[in-house]
Design a protein around this motif. Structure first.
Motif, PDB file in Angstrom:
ATOM      1  N   ILE A  34       0.867  -1.171   0.000  1.00  0.00           N
ATOM      2  CA  ILE A  34       0.000   0.000   0.000  1.00  0.00           C
ATOM      3  C   ILE A  34       0.905   1.222   0.000  1.00  0.00           C
ATOM      4  CG2 ILE A  34      -1.737   1.298   1.289  1.00  0.00           C
ATOM      5  CD1 ILE A  34      -2.762  -1.340  -0.014  1.00  0.00           C
ATOM      6  N   CYS A  35       0.859   1.950  -1.096  1.00  0.00           N
ATOM      7  CA  CYS A  35       1.694   3.144  -1.247  1.00  0.00           C
ATOM      8  C   CYS A  35       3.165   2.810  -1.000  1.00  0.00           C
ATOM      9  CB  CYS A  35       1.198   4.263  -0.345  1.00  0.00           C
ATOM     10  SG  CYS A  35      -0.545   4.665  -0.610  1.00  0.00           S
ATOM     11  N   ASP A  36       3.616   1.735  -1.617  1.00  0.00           N
ATOM     12  CA  ASP A  36       5.001   1.245  -1.574  1.00  0.00           C
ATOM     13  C   ASP A  36       5.413   0.619  -0.243  1.00  0.00           C
ATOM     14  OD1 ASP A  36       5.412   1.970  -4.228  1.00  0.00           O
ATOM     15  OD2 ASP A  36       6.289   3.915  -3.705  1.00  0.00           O
ATOM     16  N   ILE A  37       4.491   0.420   0.675  1.00  0.00           N
ATOM     17  CA  ILE A  37       4.802  -0.173   1.980  1.00  0.00           C
ATOM     18  C   ILE A  37       4.054  -1.501   2.096  1.00  0.00           C
ATOM     19  CG2 ILE A  37       4.780   0.181   4.484  1.00  0.00           C
ATOM     20  CD1 ILE A  37       6.417   2.323   2.879  1.00  0.00           C
ATOM     21  N   THR A  38       4.783  -2.572   2.410  1.00  0.00           N
ATOM     22  CA  THR A  38       4.153  -3.880   2.582  1.00  0.00           C
ATOM     23  C   THR A  38       3.357  -3.883   3.879  1.00  0.00           C
ATOM     24  OG1 THR A  38       5.964  -4.938   1.394  1.00  0.00           O
ATOM     25  CG2 THR A  38       4.589  -6.367   2.757  1.00  0.00           C
ATOM     26  N   ILE A  39       2.113  -4.363   3.799  1.00  0.00           N
ATOM     27  CA  ILE A  39       1.227  -4.378   4.956  1.00  0.00           C
ATOM     28  C   ILE A  39       0.240  -5.527   4.833  1.00  0.00           C
ATOM     29  CG2 ILE A  39      -0.394  -2.740   3.932  1.00  0.00           C
ATOM     30  CD1 ILE A  39      -0.715  -1.574   6.812  1.00  0.00           C
ATOM     31  N   ASP A  40      -0.250  -5.982   5.959  1.00  0.00           N
ATOM     32  CA  ASP A  40      -1.291  -7.010   5.972  1.00  0.00           C
ATOM     33  C   ASP A  40      -2.550  -6.416   5.345  1.00  0.00           C
ATOM     34  OD1 ASP A  40      -3.383  -8.744   6.624  1.00  0.00           O
ATOM     35  OD2 ASP A  40      -2.718  -9.039   8.689  1.00  0.00           O
ATOM     36  N   ARG A  41      -3.033  -7.036   4.289  1.00  0.00           N
ATOM     37  CA  ARG A  41      -4.184  -6.514   3.544  1.00  0.00           C
ATOM     38  C   ARG A  41      -5.429  -6.362   4.419  1.00  0.00           C
ATOM     39  NH1 ARG A  41      -2.474 -10.764  -0.704  1.00  0.00           N
ATOM     40  NH2 ARG A  41      -1.233  -9.497  -2.112  1.00  0.00           N
ATOM     41  N   SER A  42      -5.547  -7.203   5.421  1.00  0.00           N
ATOM     42  CA  SER A  42      -6.749  -7.140   6.269  1.00  0.00           C
ATOM     43  C   SER A  42      -6.826  -5.842   7.070  1.00  0.00           C
ATOM     44  CB  SER A  42      -6.795  -8.342   7.216  1.00  0.00           C
ATOM     45  OG  SER A  42      -5.761  -8.252   8.187  1.00  0.00           O
ATOM     46  N   LEU A  43      -5.704  -5.146   7.225  1.00  0.00           N
ATOM     47  CA  LEU A  43      -5.691  -3.903   8.004  1.00  0.00           C
ATOM     48  C   LEU A  43      -6.175  -2.701   7.205  1.00  0.00           C
ATOM     49  CD1 LEU A  43      -2.350  -4.424   9.925  1.00  0.00           C
ATOM     50  CD2 LEU A  43      -4.694  -4.844  10.726  1.00  0.00           C
ATOM     51  N   ILE A  44      -6.095  -2.780   5.890  1.00  0.00           N
ATOM     52  CA  ILE A  44      -6.579  -1.656   5.078  1.00  0.00           C
ATOM     53  C   ILE A  44      -7.992  -1.905   4.565  1.00  0.00           C
ATOM     54  CG2 ILE A  44      -5.582  -2.409   2.881  1.00  0.00           C
ATOM     55  CD1 ILE A  44      -4.996   0.725   2.529  1.00  0.00           C
ATOM     56  N   LYS A  45      -8.392  -3.146   4.479  1.00  0.00           N
ATOM     57  CA  LYS A  45      -9.708  -3.457   3.914  1.00  0.00           C
ATOM     58  C   LYS A  45     -10.854  -2.687   4.583  1.00  0.00           C
ATOM     59  CE  LYS A  45     -12.804  -7.186   2.616  1.00  0.00           C
ATOM     60  NZ  LYS A  45     -13.035  -8.626   2.623  1.00  0.00           N
ATOM     61  N   PRO A  46     -10.869  -2.527   5.917  1.00  0.00           N
ATOM     62  CA  PRO A  46     -11.977  -1.767   6.531  1.00  0.00           C
ATOM     63  C   PRO A  46     -12.048  -0.303   6.094  1.00  0.00           C
ATOM     64  CG  PRO A  46     -10.796  -3.020   8.194  1.00  0.00           C
ATOM     65  CD  PRO A  46      -9.999  -3.113   6.931  1.00  0.00           C
ATOM     66  N   LEU A  47     -10.952   0.219   5.553  1.00  0.00           N
ATOM     67  CA  LEU A  47     -10.931   1.613   5.114  1.00  0.00           C
ATOM     68  C   LEU A  47     -11.369   1.771   3.659  1.00  0.00           C
ATOM     69  CD1 LEU A  47      -7.543   2.752   6.700  1.00  0.00           C
ATOM     70  CD2 LEU A  47      -9.843   2.814   7.698  1.00  0.00           C
ATOM     71  N   LEU A  48     -11.555   0.646   2.968  1.00  0.00           N
ATOM     72  CA  LEU A  48     -11.896   0.678   1.546  1.00  0.00           C
ATOM     73  C   LEU A  48     -13.333   0.228   1.323  1.00  0.00           C
ATOM     74  CD1 LEU A  48      -8.640  -0.933   0.114  1.00  0.00           C
ATOM     75  CD2 LEU A  48      -9.184   1.505   0.341  1.00  0.00           C
ATOM     76  N   PRO A  49     -13.986   0.787   0.312  1.00  0.00           N
ATOM     77  CA  PRO A  49     -15.362   0.382   0.016  1.00  0.00           C
ATOM     78  C   PRO A  49     -15.410  -0.919  -0.784  1.00  0.00           C
ATOM     79  CG  PRO A  49     -14.667   2.045  -1.542  1.00  0.00           C
ATOM     80  CD  PRO A  49     -13.536   1.881  -0.549  1.00  0.00           C
ATOM     81  N   ALA A  50     -16.573  -1.502  -0.821  1.00  0.00           N
ATOM     82  CA  ALA A  50     -16.801  -2.651  -1.693  1.00  0.00           C
ATOM     83  C   ALA A  50     -16.688  -2.172  -3.133  1.00  0.00           C
ATOM     84  CB  ALA A  50     -18.184  -3.231  -1.429  1.00  0.00           C
ATOM     85  N   GLY A  51     -16.434  -3.099  -4.040  1.00  0.00           N
ATOM     86  CA  GLY A  51     -16.342  -2.726  -5.446  1.00  0.00           C
ATOM     87  C   GLY A  51     -15.731  -3.829  -6.269  1.00  0.00           C
ATOM     88  N   GLY A  52     -15.406  -3.499  -7.510  1.00  0.00           N
ATOM     89  CA  GLY A  52     -14.913  -4.504  -8.427  1.00  0.00           C
ATOM     90  C   GLY A  52     -13.480  -4.300  -8.890  1.00  0.00           C
ATOM     91  N   LYS A  53     -12.945  -3.060  -8.802  1.00  0.00           N
ATOM     92  CA  LYS A  53     -11.626  -2.784  -9.365  1.00  0.00           C
ATOM     93  C   LYS A  53     -10.790  -1.951  -8.398  1.00  0.00           C
ATOM     94  CE  LYS A  53      -9.525  -0.258 -13.176  1.00  0.00           C
ATOM     95  NZ  LYS A  53      -9.819   0.732 -14.203  1.00  0.00           N
TER      96      LYS A  53
END
Length: 181
Positions: A34-53
């Protein structure tokens, strides 16, 4: 006639209940960085909306190379998250900037995040200052802004906690990449 209205009302109520209880669909893969920093995807998912792309762009926009960057994450071509980084040698009043600066965070509060000298978190984003002495500047200022579609889906307390959890994991990698490199 009364039976028809009752049946129509029950049918409409059934459609509304099923539409409201449907889980949002996350049909995209979140990048491991995320923005060039490796991170556990589960930590950013709550900040992102549902969608397709899922789409992410990072660019350097500083007058001096490697001093200013902006990263945008878009879901279905709508900005979902923006993180901007600025290396600076000037003193910045983070609490005042959070309240009255260009971000104008809604009801920011102090939070203690390891690796930062000052951090403010609000329901719509965050503003942080981290010591960044290895490049000749004094601080790395980080601005996180959530897309408008994420501002009303959770309580202030829950949203602040999600942002704080993300930043606690993100900031150590950020400092290593932007200050210690």
């Amino acid at each position: 006639m009364r039976i028809m209205r009752t049946v129509a009302g029950i049918t409409l109520a059934g459609y509304l209940i099923s539409a409201c209880s449907a889980q949002p669909s996350y049909d995209y893969v979140i990048s491991a960085k995320i923005c060039d920093i490796t991170i556990d995807r589960s930590l950013i998912k709550p900040l992102l909306p549902a969608g397709g792309k899922f789409e992410q762009t990072v660019r350097d926009y500083g007058t001096k190379p490697e001093t200013d960057w902006v990263c945008k994450i878009e879901i279905d071509n709508e900005q979902a998250l923006r993180i901007a980084f600025h290396r600076t040698s000037g003193t910045i009043d983070i609490p005042q900037l959070a309240r009255e600066g260009s971000l104008k965070l809604r009801d920011p509060r102090d939070v203690d995040i390891n690796g930062t000298s000052t951090a403010q978190i609000a329901m719509d984003g965050a503003l942080l200052s981290s010591p960044c002495l290895s490049h000749g500047e004094e601080d790395l200022i980080t601005e996180l802004t959530l897309g408008k579609n994420r501002l009303t889906t959770k309580s202030v307390k829950d949203r602040n906690q999600e942002i704080e959890t993300f930043l606690r994991s993100y900031v150590p990698g950020l400092i290593k990449a932007k200050c210690d490199a």
